[in-house]
Enzyme design. Sequence first.
Site, short mmCIF file in Angstrom:
data_model
loop_
_atom_site.label_atom_id
_atom_site.label_comp_id
_atom_site.label_asym_id
_atom_site.label_seq_id
_atom_site.Cartn_x
_atom_site.Cartn_y
_atom_site.Cartn_z
N ASP A 66 5.72 1.09 1.91
CA ASP A 66 5.47 2.08 2.71
C ASP A 66 5.12 3.40 2.25
OD1 ASP A 66 5.88 3.09 5.26
OD2 ASP A 66 8.04 3.37 5.18
N ASN A 102 3.45 -2.69 14.27
CA ASN A 102 2.44 -1.68 14.01
C ASN A 102 1.52 -1.71 14.99
OD1 ASN A 102 2.89 -2.27 10.39
ND2 ASN A 102 3.64 -0.54 11.39
#
Length: 243
Positions: A21, A69
């Site tokens: 991330d 996502n």
Amino acid sequence: MAKVIDFKLSKKLDHIAFIMDGNGRWAKLRGLPRHLGHKKACEKIRGIFECCDDLGIKVVSLYAFSTENWSRPQDEIDHLMDYLEEFLARELPAFISRGAKLLISGDLSRIRPKTRQACLDAVEKTKDGKGAILNICLNYGGRDEIVRAARKLARRVQEGGLEVEDIDEKMFASALWHDLPDVDLMIRTSGESRLSNYLLYQLAYAELLFTPTKWPDFDEDKLIECLKEYEGRNRRYGGLTNE
Ligand code: IPE
Ligand code: IPE
Ligand code: MG
């Protein structure tokens, strides 16, 4: 060539899982478009994987794209898929020469055909690999995986091939995308302290480590720092101290 590492693992670590991330923030801090953070992120994977492999870790899971996502702009999704294809084309020969085996966890049917094919080809080309496993979680969601496993087992019961009472934790694990060992250590970069629907079943007793470093800045030295912290953890599994 893989970086020479002056470190040895003394604790059991069969499966390490990363939430890669912070790519967007890494790019933004540099005045770059978000997608260049993803490009840089893909360039970091090989070094980390090879370091894990050299340390004797058998399975490396990477969160590449979550079921959530899809809510990102299409342009960003397209770039992510472009970089995944580039990554596979660029790194596959080195993975094959290491004897590594690539697995995909996640439903590829929603992934655009070109990327899906690149994934399937990579899986096929490495299927006889006896070395470390690189498990790429793509269009992956932990809850989705658990629901699919439940459906798979329910179908077997419905067809008469399985008794409900025979379903146990081990069998359930074998009905997930892949029957991999439990995760021992989960590392999330970028400072966020959440799981974001990652490997929910496999993380049951994992050590969780959250580092502020953004994934494009994560390297072998940062990994070793994390592993040193892991070495100091006391894994009790509900019992009394075992160290
Ligand atoms: C992780 O980086 C990559 C994916 C989720 C695909 P992000 O894109 O989430 O980066 P941040 O968290 O916005 O910085
Ligand atoms: C998790 O990161 C998914 C991947 C790294 C692929 P996100 O950036 O999507 O997670 P949230 O939105 O911060 O929970
Ligand atoms: Mg993020």
